[in-house]
Design a protein around this motif. Structure first.
Motif, mmCIF file in Angstrom:
data_model
loop_
_atom_site.group_PDB
_atom_site.id
_atom_site.type_symbol
_atom_site.label_atom_id
_atom_site.label_comp_id
_atom_site.label_asym_id
_atom_site.label_seq_id
_atom_site.Cartn_x
_atom_site.Cartn_y
_atom_site.Cartn_z
ATOM 1 N N ILE A 11 0.807 -1.184 0.072
ATOM 2 C CA ILE A 11 0.074 -0.021 -0.145
ATOM 3 C C ILE A 11 0.750 1.142 -0.030
ATOM 4 C CG2 ILE A 11 -1.634 1.089 1.405
ATOM 5 C CD1 ILE A 11 -2.897 -1.350 2.072
ATOM 6 N N ARG A 12 0.703 2.073 -0.967
ATOM 7 C CA ARG A 12 1.570 3.232 -1.128
ATOM 8 C C ARG A 12 0.981 4.440 -0.184
ATOM 9 N NH1 ARG A 12 3.246 2.938 -7.040
ATOM 10 N NH2 ARG A 12 3.871 5.099 -6.703
ATOM 11 N N THR A 65 -1.135 7.686 -4.939
ATOM 12 C CA THR A 65 -2.149 6.741 -4.973
ATOM 13 C C THR A 65 -3.026 6.710 -6.107
ATOM 14 O OG1 THR A 65 -3.418 7.988 -3.565
ATOM 15 C CG2 THR A 65 -1.979 6.669 -2.228
ATOM 16 N N ASP A 75 -1.009 16.452 -0.641
ATOM 17 C CA ASP A 75 -0.596 15.778 -1.844
ATOM 18 C C ASP A 75 -0.643 16.665 -2.935
ATOM 19 O OD1 ASP A 75 -1.209 13.548 -0.306
ATOM 20 O OD2 ASP A 75 -3.361 13.843 -0.340
ATOM 21 N N GLY A 102 -7.798 8.591 1.229
ATOM 22 C CA GLY A 102 -8.548 7.435 1.168
ATOM 23 C C GLY A 102 -9.520 7.112 1.913
#
Length: 147
Positions: free
Chosen positions: A27-28, A32, A62, A76
């Motif tokens: 999982i990054r 993403t 981000d 997320g």
């Protein structure tokens, strides 16, 4: 060629299934799927000039529009505790996961507070909303840039 074995760092409990550990290790944190979708939508709408994970901006958003002082976080739903959808909580190691997800939410609030007190406009885009209403998420960013 066999894949290298994942070495656990002991920050989390041992999973009941080794496949879970292998899955979680992939999982990054950056770049993403939801982040990439948001960037494609922004470029399609002609919104450019942003920096990714800008190191000198508090909270390392981000997507950062440095000159306009607009920070965009693409969250997320599972990892950040989405208020819009009801994601299932893990059944195994429930105490660990409840604490971890609560720490993530507290960290997110701290980052937003830091940015807002420094005079930044902050837009939080949730993955479920990005899937359901992509144009509305772009409009929110455009609105923050215009203000």
């Amino acid at each position: 060629m066999p894949r290298p074995t994942y070495v656990r760092d002991r920050r989390s409990p041992d999973p009941k299934d080794a496949r879970t550990s292998a899955l979680m290790s992939r999982i990054r944190a950056k770049d993403t799927g939801p982040e990439r979708r948001m960037r494609v939508l922004l470029r399609t709408e002609g919104i450019t000039g942003y920096r990714l994970h800008h190191a000198t901006t508090a909270g390392r958003p981000d997507i950062t529009f440095v000159g306009k002082r607009v920070a965009v976080f693409v969250h997320g739903c599972f990892w950040h505790g989405c208020p819009h959808c009801s994601r299932r909580k893990p059944r195994h190691n429930a105490g660990f996961w409840a604490e971890k997800l609560a720490r993530n939410a507290a960290r997110d609030k701290r980052k937003v507070r830091l940015l807002r007190t420094a005079g930044w406009r902050v837009v939080t885009v949730w993955a479920c909303r990005l899937d359901a209403y992509p144009e509305a998420q772009v409009a929110r960013v455009r609105s923050a840039l215009a203000a």
